[in-house]
Design a protein around this motif. Structure first.
Motif, PDB file in Angstrom:
ATOM      1  N   ALA A 286       0.663  -1.198   0.176  1.00 39.90           N
ATOM      2  CA  ALA A 286      -0.065   0.065   0.077  1.00 39.90           C
ATOM      3  C   ALA A 286       0.818   1.407   0.051  1.00 39.90           C
ATOM      4  CB  ALA A 286      -1.109   0.001   1.234  1.00 39.90           C
ATOM      5  N   ALA A 287       2.088   1.035   0.143  1.00 39.10           N
ATOM      6  CA  ALA A 287       2.937   2.202   0.235  1.00 39.10           C
ATOM      7  C   ALA A 287       3.128   3.157  -1.038  1.00 39.10           C
ATOM      8  CB  ALA A 287       4.409   1.789   0.395  1.00 39.10           C
ATOM      9  N   ILE A 288       3.402   4.383  -0.769  1.00 44.49           N
ATOM     10  CA  ILE A 288       3.529   5.289  -1.918  1.00 44.49           C
ATOM     11  C   ILE A 288       4.597   4.780  -2.838  1.00 44.49           C
ATOM     12  CG2 ILE A 288       2.336   7.198  -0.974  1.00 44.49           C
ATOM     13  CD1 ILE A 288       5.383   8.179  -0.545  1.00 44.49           C
ATOM     14  N   PRO A 289       4.771   5.412  -4.155  1.00 43.32           N
ATOM     15  CA  PRO A 289       5.772   4.863  -5.214  1.00 43.32           C
ATOM     16  C   PRO A 289       7.147   5.183  -4.675  1.00 43.32           C
ATOM     17  CG  PRO A 289       3.965   5.878  -6.489  1.00 43.32           C
ATOM     18  CD  PRO A 289       3.585   6.172  -4.728  1.00 43.32           C
ATOM     19  N   ALA A 290       7.366   6.103  -3.835  1.00 40.69           N
ATOM     20  CA  ALA A 290       8.769   6.329  -3.298  1.00 40.69           C
ATOM     21  C   ALA A 290       9.364   5.376  -2.421  1.00 40.69           C
ATOM     22  CB  ALA A 290       8.926   7.670  -2.963  1.00 40.69           C
ATOM     23  N   ASP A 291       8.266   5.025  -1.623  1.00 40.12           N
ATOM     24  CA  ASP A 291       8.847   4.066  -0.288  1.00 40.12           C
ATOM     25  C   ASP A 291       8.254   2.640  -0.594  1.00 40.12           C
ATOM     26  OD1 ASP A 291       9.433   6.568   1.036  1.00 40.12           O
ATOM     27  OD2 ASP A 291       7.779   6.377   1.925  1.00 40.12           O
ATOM     28  N   TYR A 292       7.780   2.423  -1.806  1.00 40.88           N
ATOM     29  CA  TYR A 292       7.492   0.935  -2.249  1.00 40.88           C
ATOM     30  C   TYR A 292       8.547  -0.087  -2.352  1.00 40.88           C
ATOM     31  CZ  TYR A 292       4.430  -2.409  -4.895  1.00 40.88           C
ATOM     32  OH  TYR A 292       3.812  -3.469  -5.181  1.00 40.88           O
ATOM     33  N   ASP A 293       8.361  -1.179  -1.939  1.00 41.75           N
ATOM     34  CA  ASP A 293       9.364  -2.174  -2.010  1.00 41.75           C
ATOM     35  C   ASP A 293       9.416  -2.780  -3.471  1.00 41.75           C
ATOM     36  OD1 ASP A 293      10.966  -4.312  -1.251  1.00 41.75           O
ATOM     37  OD2 ASP A 293       9.557  -5.734  -0.625  1.00 41.75           O
ATOM     38  N   HIS A 294      10.133  -2.016  -4.412  1.00 46.84           N
ATOM     39  CA  HIS A 294      10.278  -2.514  -5.765  1.00 46.84           C
ATOM     40  C   HIS A 294      11.310  -3.490  -5.766  1.00 46.84           C
ATOM     41  CE1 HIS A 294       8.099   1.323  -7.073  1.00 46.84           C
ATOM     42  NE2 HIS A 294       8.891   1.977  -6.275  1.00 46.84           N
ATOM     43  N   MET A 295      12.449  -3.571  -4.719  1.00 53.18           N
ATOM     44  CA  MET A 295      13.289  -4.573  -4.595  1.00 53.18           C
ATOM     45  C   MET A 295      12.589  -5.959  -4.489  1.00 53.18           C
ATOM     46  SD  MET A 295      16.265  -3.522  -5.313  1.00 53.18           S
ATOM     47  CE  MET A 295      16.756  -1.909  -5.675  1.00 53.18           C
ATOM     48  N   MET A 296      11.368  -5.986  -3.821  1.00 53.40           N
ATOM     49  CA  MET A 296      10.688  -7.275  -3.545  1.00 53.40           C
ATOM     50  C   MET A 296      11.849  -8.021  -2.581  1.00 53.40           C
ATOM     51  SD  MET A 296       8.479  -7.495  -6.155  1.00 53.40           S
ATOM     52  CE  MET A 296       7.799  -6.334  -7.052  1.00 53.40           C
ATOM     53  N   MET A 297      12.236  -7.026  -1.376  1.00 64.81           N
ATOM     54  CA  MET A 297      13.262  -7.535  -0.528  1.00 64.81           C
ATOM     55  C   MET A 297      13.183  -8.891   0.003  1.00 64.81           C
ATOM     56  SD  MET A 297      13.147  -5.496   2.855  1.00 64.81           S
ATOM     57  CE  MET A 297      14.050  -6.772   3.630  1.00 64.81           C
ATOM     58  N   GLN A 298      12.100  -9.499   0.119  1.00 64.98           N
ATOM     59  CA  GLN A 298      11.979 -10.855   0.701  1.00 64.98           C
ATOM     60  C   GLN A 298      12.296 -11.757  -0.113  1.00 64.98           C
ATOM     61  OE1 GLN A 298       7.890 -10.575   3.292  1.00 64.98           O
ATOM     62  NE2 GLN A 298       7.745  -9.297   1.510  1.00 64.98           N
ATOM     63  N   GLU A 299      12.381 -11.595  -1.417  1.00 62.18           N
ATOM     64  CA  GLU A 299      12.743 -12.603  -2.187  1.00 62.18           C
ATOM     65  C   GLU A 299      14.140 -12.754  -2.743  1.00 62.18           C
ATOM     66  OE1 GLU A 299      12.129 -12.953  -6.182  1.00 62.18           O
ATOM     67  OE2 GLU A 299      11.053 -11.129  -6.493  1.00 62.18           O
TER      68      GLU A 299
END
Lengths: 489, 1067
Positions: A286-299
Motif C-alpha cells: 500500500a506504500a506510495i511509489p517512493a517508499d514501495y518495496d520495488h526490490m521485493m526484498m523478501q525474495e
C-alpha cells in the motif's frame, strides 16, 4: 688478555646475529600487513567483508555489471543517439574506447577480488581452528569459495563462448586459484564450469554446517550485541544463494537435471509456508511509489549493500540527468509503449517501479527501482540473485509442460499476475523469457539469459518497440587488452 | 744529481731544507751510504735509505746546550720511550721527535720506536713526511703511543672506504681519490660537478628539461646503469644512484650536493666489486666516499674561503621564430584561416586578423620573451673555519653561509651550515664527535621557462600604459562541424608577477660519534653511532589570478598546499681492525664488524583552495579543502643489519689479495629472503716491486706498474619500502553492517630476491719515472641477472604488474685516464690529460614480460625492452624521407619495401643514445704558485632523438600553431610538389609517428671548466696581511658548447654558463 677481549667481542657479535633477524622485520604502521591481519578472527572477517564492499564499485556490480552496461547489452533501454554514453554497448561495438575500458575494468576488478578471495581461502586452511572456530570457518571459507566461483562464472558468461559441445574446450578465460598474483592458463568452458561447480559444491557443503540462515532465516536486522557476523544474511553469499548459483551454473552448461534438483531443493527449503526464509511479493503493497518495496526484498537471495544507492538513481535514471547519460525506455519522454509491451498484467507488482515523473522540463517515464525514498525498505540493496530466478530455472528445467507451467504460475501469482496456460513448451519458454526480463531488470542477468539460449532475435535498442537480429558472435566480448597484450596468445 | 746517478729518490719536506747549506762534493764510485754521510756531515739533517728511497729528516742536535741554556735541570730528566704509528697502526720510521721550544730531539727507528730524555710537562713535537705534525705532552714516563694522521696531500696514496683505510699500494680494488685541491682546480660550485670532470666513470646525466636548476638534484651514475631504465617512476627512487658515504655514514645525494667545497678534505670513488663490496647490498652502483676536513692541531687558526659565481642563461640551443616569421608561419599553416590557391585568405575576417597582426609587426613589435624570466645570477658562499688544539684535544668550528641563485628569477637555494668537530685522544682511547646543523631555504620559480619560450613574438609584453594584461589575445575559430574552439593567449608575465610561492625549508641535524680503542698495536676496536634528523616543509601557493584558474569557479581559484616531512636515521657501527706486518714480508689486514641502520619518516600533506586575493599566501585565507586532493599521511620505516669481513694480504708488497664477505639483511625484502650474502675477491700484482723489474735498468723509465683484477656481487637496495610485503588498506568509501573492511593495496612479493650485480673488473696502473706519464685503465663487465623489475602480467593475475626477479642486463665498458707532462722544468710544469668512458649494455631473458612498456612507449619515446638490445637503443621505423611529389613520408619495411604506411612492426634500431666515447680532454700548467687548467668535454658517436624537431617543427597540433615554434617549422617543411624537404607539409597538423627522421648524430664539444689559480704562502704582502696563505682562483664553467645538432635544452629551466672565482685566506 687480548685473546679474551677478542673472543668476548666475537661472541657478542654472534649473539647479536640472531636478534637482528627479528629487528629488521619491520611491519608498516600506516598500512596493514597480512600477517597482522590474519592473526585474529576479526581480520578474516574484515578481509572477507572487503571483497563484499569492493563488489559495490561501479566498475563491477555497483553499476557496470548490473543496471548499466550489462543491462544495455541486454537491450532493456531505448538508445538511438550515438552520443549516448552507453551507445557502443547497445550496438555491441566492443572495440570502441569506452567499451574497451569498461570491460577491461570489469575484468581487472573481478580478478583482483578473486585473488583477494584466494588469499582468504588459503589463509583459512583445511579445517576449523582456534583462530577460526566452527561456524566462522565454514562461513568465511564457504563464502569466499562461492564469491570466487561467482566472479569466475560471470567472467565466463561475459568473455567466454556460448556453451556448446563444439566449443566447450576452446580456451577462453583463466580460473585463478593462486593466492598471489600469478599467470594462470586460459581454460575451456567445460573446465571452467567444472571449477565453478566444484567451488560452489564445496561452499555449499561448508555453509550447510555453518550458515545460520538455515535455522534462523535471513535476519534482516541489527544484532542486539551490535556484531552482525550472523545477521543480514541476504547481504552475504549464504547457503541458499550459493545453491542458487549452483543451479544457475548447471543450467549454463545445459545440465537441466542438476539445475532442477538444486532449484527444487531451494524452493522446498525456503518456501515452507510454516517457516518461509524467502517469499515472493512486496513488503508494503500500500506504500506510495517512493517508499514501495520495488526490490521485493523478501525474495532476494543475495544482494550487495551500498550506502550510495541514491547515486545510482541520480546518475542513470533520474529525469534530471542529461539525455545522453540517462537510461530509459524511450527517447527521454513519456512514451509508454516499450513498458506496455513488457508488462502483460497491469496488476504486476513490478510495474510499480515505472512512474511518470514531472519536472520543469516535462514529464518522463522513469524507472525508480534504485530510488531511495524516505521509508524505502532495504534502501541499500543491489540485488544479484532472487527467488524469481530460481523458480524460473525450475520452470525451464521441468520435464513436463504441466510442471513448468506450475512453476511459472507460482511466480506470476506471487507477482500479482493472472495465471497463464501455455499451449506448448515453446510458449512456456516465451513466458519464462518475459517473466525473467521483468524479474531481473537492473540486475545484469538478461544479457546472459539471451546468450545462454543463443537468441538470434532480441529487443531493438533503436526503437521503442520491435526486435532486431542478433549476431551470435556479439554474445562473446573479446578479452581485454590488459589481458591479451601481455599473454601473447 | 744523486737521483740521476743512482736511480734513488729523495723523500723530504721542503722546510727541512730551509736551514741547509750548499755542499759541493766530487766523488766517483763511492758507495751511496758513504757519500751521503759525507754530504750530510754538516747539515741539520739525517738520512735513511730504504729500498730506492732516501728519506731526509731533521737531525737531532747533539749539543744544543752550546746555544740554548737547558730549560730543565739534568737531574729531573727521565727517559721517555714510545712508538710512532700511522692511523692504520703501521710504524712510522724516521719520524722526528723534538721537545718543543728546544732543539733537543731524536728520530724513530725502523719499527717506529724512539727514546729520549724529557721532563714531565714538556711537549713533544712529532713530524714526519706525509703526516700531519702532532704534539704530545709528556705526562707519564711509560710507553707513549703517538698516532699521526695523514697529511691532506697524502690522502692520494690511501683509499678511504669509510669503513677502513688502506694504502693504495696494497689495495686491489679500482678507486680514485681526489683531494679538495684537485677538485677546486675544476670547479668551486659543487664537489659533484668537479668529480664529473676529473673521473671518467662518474657521470652526471644532463637534464634537458630542468637545465641548471639549483633546486634539482643531479642524476648520477658510476659506470652506467645496473637497473632497468625508464622504470624509475615505478621504483619510487632512482635505482641507479650510487651510495653516498659522508664521514663513514650513509648520506644522501641532497646533502652531498649541498656540501660546501671548503669543508671537503677528499672524495673517493669506489668503483669495482673489490672496493665496494664492503657496502654489500647497496654498492652495485658504486660508492662515493666523502671525508670532511679534520681539525689540525696548533694555535687557533682561522681560514676564510669565498666562492662566488656569476651565471648567465644559455639560449644558444633555442632557434625560435621572430614576429615576422611567426606571422608568416600562421598564414602558411592556415591557422588564421583558409587560403585560396593564389595565397589570399578566403574570408574577410581572416584577412582582417592577419592585417591587424601584420600592422603590429610593421610597427616593430618583436617581443623577445626569453629574457624576461631570467637574470644573471650571483652565487656566493662564505666558509669560515676556526681550528686548533693540542695532541690530546683538537677542535674545529665551521660556519658556512651561502646563497645559490638560479638563472631564473625567483629560484634560489640558501644554505647555512654549522659544524663543530672535536677529537680527543688519550692513551689507547680516541673519541671524536662531529655535529652539523644544516638549514636550507629553497625557492623555486613559479612559471616554467617554457611558458615564455612559447609566447608569441608579435604580442606586446606591456600595454599602452605600461601595465601587464593577463590576456594577450583571444579569439574563436573552427566551424559548426568541427566545433567552435576558444583560444586564449595568456601573458606569462602576468602570472610571473602574481604572488605565487613555491618554497622548501629544511632543517637538518646530524651528530656522529666515534670511539676507538687500541686494544693492541695491531688491533683496534671502533664503535660509531650516528643520528640524523631532518624536517622538511614544502609550501606551494598558486595565485587565484593565474591563467590556470581563468574561468573556473571563484570558490576554487587559488591553491595552497603544504607538506611536512620528518626523517630520522639511526646508524650504528662496530668494527675490529687488525693490521700487522709479519716476518717483514707478509702484511695482513683484516676488518670485521657489523652495522645497523634504521630510516624512518613521517609525512603529511593537505591542500586548500578558494582564495580571493594573493596578498597572503597561507591556508587560513582559503575557502575550503580541496575536493580533488585528499589529505595524505605516510609513514615508513626501513631497517637493515649487516655483518662484514674484509681481509687484505700482501706478500712483500708484490702480490696482493683482498677478500670481502658481507651478510646483509633489510626489511624491504621478503621475510623468507631477508638476508643475503655479498662477496668479492681482488688480486693485484705490483710488478714494479719485483726484483727482476727493479734490477733491470731497461725498466728504469717505468716507476710503477700494477695489474689488478676483481670479481664480486654487490647488490642494489634503491627500491621502495614494502615491495616484498602484502599490504592491506582499509576501505572507508563504502560501509556496511558487517564492520570494518580491508582490501589488498599492494601485493608485494615475499619471494623477491635481492638484485645483485656480478661485477668483474681488470685494470692496470702505470707511471713512468718522474710521473711524466700516468695511465690508469679499467675494463669492466657488470651483469645484473636477474633484475628486479615491475613485470607486466595479464590482468587475470589480479593486478597488472608485479615485482619480480626477471631478465638481465649486461654492461661492458672501459674507462681510461691518462696524464702526460709535456714539459717539466724547475718550477714549470705543463700537463695534458685525457679521460674517456665507453659503455655498452644489453638486455636479456625478458621474453615479452615488458611488452606492455613497449606498447606504452610507442609514440612517446624510442625506448624499447627487447632481449639482446641495448637500453639506450633508439627504436623507430626507418624513414626514407619526404616524398617530394606528395609531401608524405616514405618508410622502409622490414622486408625492404617502400611504403607510405607506418607500422610499428617495422621498427628497428635506428640509433643509440649512448656515445661511443665520452670524456675530458684538457691541459694544465703550473708555474710557481700559478696554475691554469682547461677541461673540455667531448662526446663522440651516438645519436639523439630530436625532441625539438618532433615537437616544435613537426607534429604541431592545430591549437599549438598559435604558440611560438622552432624556426625550421617555417623554413624546412614541405610546401609544394617538388620541394625536397626534410619535414612534412607545413599544413599538416596530424601527429606523425616517431621515425628515424628525428634521429641525428650527436657529437659535442663543451668548455666544461677553464680556470686559473694562484696560491702563495710566502710573499711579503701576505705576511703583512697577517695571513699564512692566500689562494685565488677564477673559473669559467660550461662557457661554450658546440654540438652537431640543434635541439632545445632546458625546456622548463634554461642551462647556464658561469664564471666564478674563489678566494681563500688562512691566518
Amino acid at each position: 688478555m687480548t685473546t679474551i677481549k677478542i673472543t668476548s667481542i666475537c661472541l657478542l657479535l654472534i649473539a647479536s646475529l640472531g636478534s637482528c633477524k627479528k629487528w629488521i622485520d619491520v611491519k608498516p604502521s600506516d598500512r596493514l600487513a597480512d600477517e597482522q591481519l590474519f592473526s585474529t578472527r576479526e581480520g578474516y572477517l574484515s578481509a572477507l567483508n572487503g571483497v563484499y564492499v569492493e563488489l559495490t564499485k561501479p566498475e563491477i556490480y555497483g553499476a557496470n555489471m548490473t543496471m548499466t552496461a550489462l543491462d544495455v547489452l541486454g537491450q532493456y533501454y531505448y538508445m538511438s543517439a550515438s552520443t549516448h554514453q552507453f551507445y557502443q554497448f547497445a550496438s555491441f561495438n566492443y572495440t570502441g574506447a569506452t567499451t574497451r575500458t569498461v570491460f577491461d575494468n570489469m575484468w581487472k576488478k573481478s580478478y583482483e577480488l578473486i585473488v583477494n578471495c584466494n588469499i582468504i581461502i588459503d589463509q583459512c586452511g583445511e579445517s576449523s581452528n582456534p583462530l577460526l572456530p566452527a561456524p566462522y570457518f565454514g562461513i568465511v571459507k564457504g563464502e569466499a569459495l562461492a564469491l570466487r566461483a561467482m566472479l569466475h562464472f560471470d567472467m565466463l558468461r561475459l568473455f567466454g563462448p556460448i556453451w556448446s559441445e563444439a566449443n566447450k574446450d576452446v580456451p577462453c578465460i583463466p580460473y585463478n586459484k593462486a593466492p598471489r598474483p600469478e599467470v594462470t592458463p586460459l581454460l575451456g568452458s567445460a573446465t571452467i564450469m567444472q571449477h565453478v561447480i566444484d567451488d560452489l559444491t564445496a561452499a555449499v557443503a561448508l555453509l550447510k554446517e555453518a550458515d545460520p540462515i538455515i535455522t534462523e532465516g535471513v535476519r534482516h536486522e541489527t544484532s542486539s550485541t551490535g556484531v552482525n557476523d550472523f545477521y543480514y544474511r541476504q547481504y552475504r553469499l549464504n547457503y541458499y544463494a550459493a545453491k542458487a548459483l549452483l543451479a544457475r551454473a548447471y543450467l549454463w552448461k545445459q545440465d537441466t537435471g542438476n539445475a532442477l534438483r538444486e532449484a527444487q531443493e531451494i524452493l522446498t527449503a525456503v518456501m515452507d509456508p510454516a517457516r518461509p526464509v524467502f517469499k515472493l511479493g512486496v513488503l508494503n503493497p500500500a506504500a506510495i511509489p517512493a517508499d514501495y518495496d520495488h526490490m521485493m526484498m523478501q525474495e532476494v537471495l543475495f544482494a550487495l549493500y551500498t550506502v550510495n544507492r541514491q547515486n545510482i538513481f541520480d546518475d542513470f535514471f533520474s529525469p534530471d540527468q542529461v539525455a545522453t547519460r540517462r537510461l530509459s525506455f524511450n527517447n527521454n519522454d513519456d512514451n509508454q509503449s516499450r513498458k506496455n509491451a513488457l508488462y502483460d498484467d497491469q496488476n504486476d507488482f513490478r510495474l510499480k517501479a515505472w512512474i511518470t515523473q514531472n519536472t520543469a522540463s516535462g514529464s518522463f517515464l522513469t524507472h525508480i527501482k534504485y530510488n531511495v525514498g524516505a521509508n524505502t525498505p532495504a534502501p541499500n540493496m543491489i540485488p544479484l540473485i532472487r527467488l524469481s530466478e530460481v523458480i524460473l530455472i525450475a520452470a525451464e528445467c521441468s520435464p513436463t509442460l504441466a510442471e513448468g507451467t506450475a512453476y511459472l504460475n507460482l511466480l506470476r501469482t506471487g507477482m500479482n499476475c493472472v495465471s497463464v496456460a501455455p499451449a506448448n513448451s515453446t510458449q512456456l519458454k516465451d513466458y519464462i523469457t518475459l517473466e525473467f526480463r521483468k524479474a531481473v531488470i537492473g540486475e545484469g542477468q538478461m544479457f546472459f539469459y539471451y546468450k545462454r539460449n543463443a537468441f538470434t532475435t532480441v529487443p531493438n535498442h533503436a526503437s521503442v518497440s520491435g526486435t532486431k537480429q542478433m549476431q551470435l558472435s556479439n554474445y562473446t566480448v573479446p578479452l581485454p587488452i590488459s589481458e591479451i597484450s601481455v599473454r601473447g596468445n | 744529481m744523486v737521483e740521476k746517478e743512482t736511480g734513488y729518490v729523495f723523500f723530504y719536506n721542503k722546510q727541512l731544507l730551509e736551514n741547509t747549506k750548499p755542499v759541493t762534493l766530487s766523488v766517483e764510485n763511492m758507495p751511496l751510504g758513504t757519500f751521503l754521510q759525507l754530504a750530510f756531515k754538516n747539515q741539520p739533517l739525517n738520512f735513511r735509505i730504504e729500498g730506492k728511497t732516501i728519506t731526509l729528516s731533521r737531525k737531532s742536535m747533539v749539543k744544543p746546550e752550546e746555544t740554548h741554556p737547558p730549560i730543565v735541570q739534568a737531574d729531573t730528566l727521565r727517559t721517555v720511550t714510545g712508538r710512532v704509528i700511522s692511523e692504520e697502526g703501521e710504524p712510522i720510521p724516521g719520524a722526528s721527535v723534538l721537545i718543543k721550544g728546544t732543539q733537543k730531539g731524536t728520530s724513530t727507528d725502523n719499527k717506529g720506536n724512539f727514546t729520549l730524555q724529557a721532563v714531565m710537562g714538556q711537549i713533544l713535537v712529532f713530524t714526519a713526511v706525509g703526516y700531519e705534525q702532532t704534539e704530545v705532552r709528556v705526562r707519564a714516563f711509560d710507553h707513549i703511543i703517538v698516532k699521526m694522521p695523514l697529511a691532506a696531500d697524502e690522502m692520494k696514496d690511501h683509499v678511504v672506504t669509510g669503513i677502513y683505510q688502506r694504502r693504495k699500494e696494497s689495495f686491489t680494488g679500482s678507486s680514485a681519490t681526489f683531494t679538495v685541491k684537485e677538485l677546486k682546480t675544476v670547479s668551486n660550485q659543487s664537489p659533484l660537478q668537479a668529480i664529473k670532470t676529473l673521473d671518467p666513470s662518474f657521470a652526471i646525466i644532463e637534464n634537458t628539461e630542468f637545465g641548471s636548476d639549483p633546486n634539482r638534484l643531479p642524476d648520477i651514475e658510476i659506470r652506467g646503469k645496473t637497473s632497468v631504465i625508464g622504470l624509475t617512476e615505478q621504483y619510487g627512487t632512482n635505482p641507479n644512484q650510487p651510495l653516498f658515504i659522508l664521514d663513514g655514514f650513509e648520506s644522501t645525494l641532497q646533502v652531498i650536493s649541498d656540501l660546501s667545497m671548503d669543508r671537503v678534505e677528499s672524495i673517493t670513488i669506489l668503483k669495482d666489486a673489490a672496493a665496494t663490496a664492503i657496502y654489500g647490498s647497496k654498492a652495485a652502483n658504486g660508492v662515493v666516499v666523502v671525508e670532511t676536513k679534520r681539525p689540525i692541531a696548533g694555535r687557533l687558526r682561522l681560514t676564510y674561503n669565498l666562492n662566488s659565481t656569476l651565471s648567465f642563461p644559455d639560449f644558444s640551443d633555442y632557434n625560435l621564430m621572430n614576429a615576422e616569421q611567426k606571422l608568416e608561419f600562421e598564414k602558411q599553416t592556415t591557422f588564421l584561416g583558409s587560403l585560396t590557391p593564389d595565397g589570399n585568405f578566403v574570408t574577410d575576417a581572416a584577412d582582417a586578423k592577419y592585417n591587424a597582426k601584420l600592422a603590429e609587426v610593421k610597427r616593430g613589435v618583436n617581443s623577445y620573451w626569453l629574457n624576461e624570466p631570467v637574470r644573471n645570477a650571483f652565487t656566493q658562499r662564505h666558509t669560515l673555519t676556526a681550528e686548533g688544539g693540542d695532541a690530546t684535544l683538537r677542535y674545529s668550528a665551521t660556519l658556512s653561509v651561502g646563497e645559490n641563485q638560479g638563472v631564473m628569477k625567483g629560484s634560489a637555494r640558501k644554505l647555512t651550515n654549522g659544524n663543530i668537530r672535536l677529537l680527543y685522544r688519550k692513551g689507547r682511547i680516541a673519541v671524536s664527535n662531529n655535529l652539523s646543523i644544516d638549514v636550507v631555504n629553497a625557492t623555486r620559480e613559479t612559471v616554467p621557462f617554457s611558458a615564455f619560450s612559447r609566447a608569441n613574438p608579435y604580442h606586446r609584453k606591456y600595454n599602452a600604459t605600461g601595465g601587464i594584461d593577463q590576456i594577450l589575445e583571444q579569439f574563436s575559430y573552427g566551424s559548426l562541424t568541427s566545433g567552435i574552439f576558444n583560444e586564449i593567449y595568456f601573458n606569462p608575465l602576468y602570472d610571473f608577477h602574481n604572488n605565487n610561492l613555491n618554497k622548501q625549508e629544511s632543517q637538518g641535524f646530524t651528530n656522529n660519534f666515534e670511539l676507538e680503542w687500541r686494544v693492541s698495536n695491531a688491533l683496534r676496536a671502533r664503535v660509531r653511532a650516528g643520528i640524523n634528523r631532518i624536517a622538511v616543509r614544502d609550501e606551494i601557493f598558486r595565485s587565484p589570478f593565474n591563467a590556470e584558474f581563468y574561468g573556473t569557479d571563484p570558490l576554487k581559484r587559488g591553491v595552497y598546499s603544504e607538506q611536512n616531512e620528518r626523517r630520522i636515521n639511526y646508524d650504528g657501527d662496530f668494527s675490529l681492525t687488525y693490521g700487522k706486518l709479519l716476518a717483514g714480508k707478509h702484511r695482513v689486514n683484516a676488518v670485521v664488524g657489523m652495522r645497523l641502520n634504521q630510516v624512518s619518516s613521517v609525512a603529511g600533506s593537505y591542500e586548500v583552495r578558494g582564495f580571493v586575493g594573493d596578498d597572503f599566501p597561507n591556508a587560513s585565507f582559503a575557502y575550503d579543502y580541496s575536493d580533488v586532493k585528499r589529505a595524505v599521511y605516510l609513514e615508513s620505516k626501513k631497517r637493515s643489519a649487516s655483518y662484514f669481513l674484509n681481509t687484505g694480504y700482501s706478500f712483500d708488497d708484490r702480490f696482493l689479495l683482498d677478500a670481502t664477505l658481507r651478510i646483509d639483511g633489510a626489511s624491504v625484502f621478503g621475510s623468507s629472503r631477508q638476508f643475503t650474502t655479498i662477496w668479492s675477491m681482488g688480486l693485484a700484482w705490483n710488478i714494479h716491486n719485483e726484483s727482476f723489474f727493479k734490477n733491470n735498468s731497461a725498466y728504469d723509465w717505468l716507476s710503477s706498474l700494477r695489474i689488478r683484477a676483481s670479481v664480486g656481487n654487490p647488490g642494489n637496495q634503491n627500491f621502495s619500502d614494502y615491495i616484498s610485503a602484502r599490504v592491506y588498506r582499509y576501505n572507508n568509501e563504502n560501509r556496511n553492517p558487517f564492520g570494518p573492511s580491508v582490501i589488498i593495496s599492494n601485493y608485494g612479493n615475499p619471494e623477491l630476491k635481492w638484485q645483485k650485480t656480478l661485477d668483474r673488473n681488470i685494470g692496470f696502473d702505470l707511471q713512468t719515472a718522474n710521473n711524466r706519464v700516468r695511465l690508469f685503465f679499467d675494463y669492466f663487465v657488470k651483469t645484473t641477472d636477474p633484475l628486479l623489475v615491475f613485470v607486466t602480467v595479464p590482468s587475470s593475475a589480479g593486478t597488472v604488474s608485479v615485482t619480480d626477479n626477471l631478465g638481465g642486463q649486461e654492461q661492458k665498458g672501459f674507462t681510461v685516464t691518462a696524464n702526460y707532462a709535456l714539459l717539466q722544468r724547475r718550477e714549470f710544469t705543463w700537463m695534458i690529460n685525457l679521460n674517456a668512458r665507453h659503455l655498452k649494455s644489453r638486455y636479456k631473458n625478458f621474453g615479452n614480460a615488458l611488452s606492455n612498456f613497449n606498447e606504452k612507449n610507442k609514440g612517446v619515446n624510442m625506448t624499447r625492452y627487447y632481449d639482446g638490445a641495448s637500453p639506450s637503443d633508439l627504436w623507430a621505423v626507418p624513414s626514407l624521407g619526404i616524398d617530394p611529389a606528395t609531401g608524405r613520408e616514405v618508410f622502409l619495411t622490414k622486408d625492404g619495401h617502400h611504403t607510405f604506411v607506418h607500422n610499428y612492426q617495422d621498427e628497428v634500431v635506428v640509433g643509440n643514445s649512448d656515445p661511443d666515447l665520452e670524456g675530458i680532454i684538457g691541459t694544465a700548467v703550473f708555474y710557481k704558485g700559478f696554475t691554469a687548467n682547461i677541461a673540455l668535454r667531448y662526446r663522440v658517436g651516438g645519436q639523439i632523438f630530436m625532441q625539438t624537431l618532433y615537437n616544435k617543427v613537426e607534429n604541431i597540433p592545430f591549437q599549438m600553431l598559435g604558440m611560438n615554434q622552432d624556426k625550421r617549422a617555417l623554413t624546412d617543411r614541405w610546401q609544394k610538389p617538388g620541394d625536397n624537404a626534410k619535414f612534412k607539409s607545413i599544413k599538416e597538423i596530424t601527429s606523425n609517428p616517431m621515425s628515424s627522421r628525428f634521429v641525428e648524430d650527436n657529437n659535442v664539444l663543451a668548455g666544461e671548466s677553464i680556470s686559473i689559480g694562484y696560491e702563495n704562502t710566502s710573499a711579503r704582502w701576505i705576511k703583512a696581511l697577517g695571513a699564512s696563505s692566500v689562494t685565488f682562483r677564477v673559473y669559467m664553467n660550461d662557457i661554450f658548447r658546440v654540438s652537431t645538432v640543434l635541439n632545445e635544452r632546458g625546456i622548463d629551466y634554461p642551462f647556464a654558463r658561469s664564471v666564478s672565482f674563489s678566494v681563500g685566506v688562512r691566518f
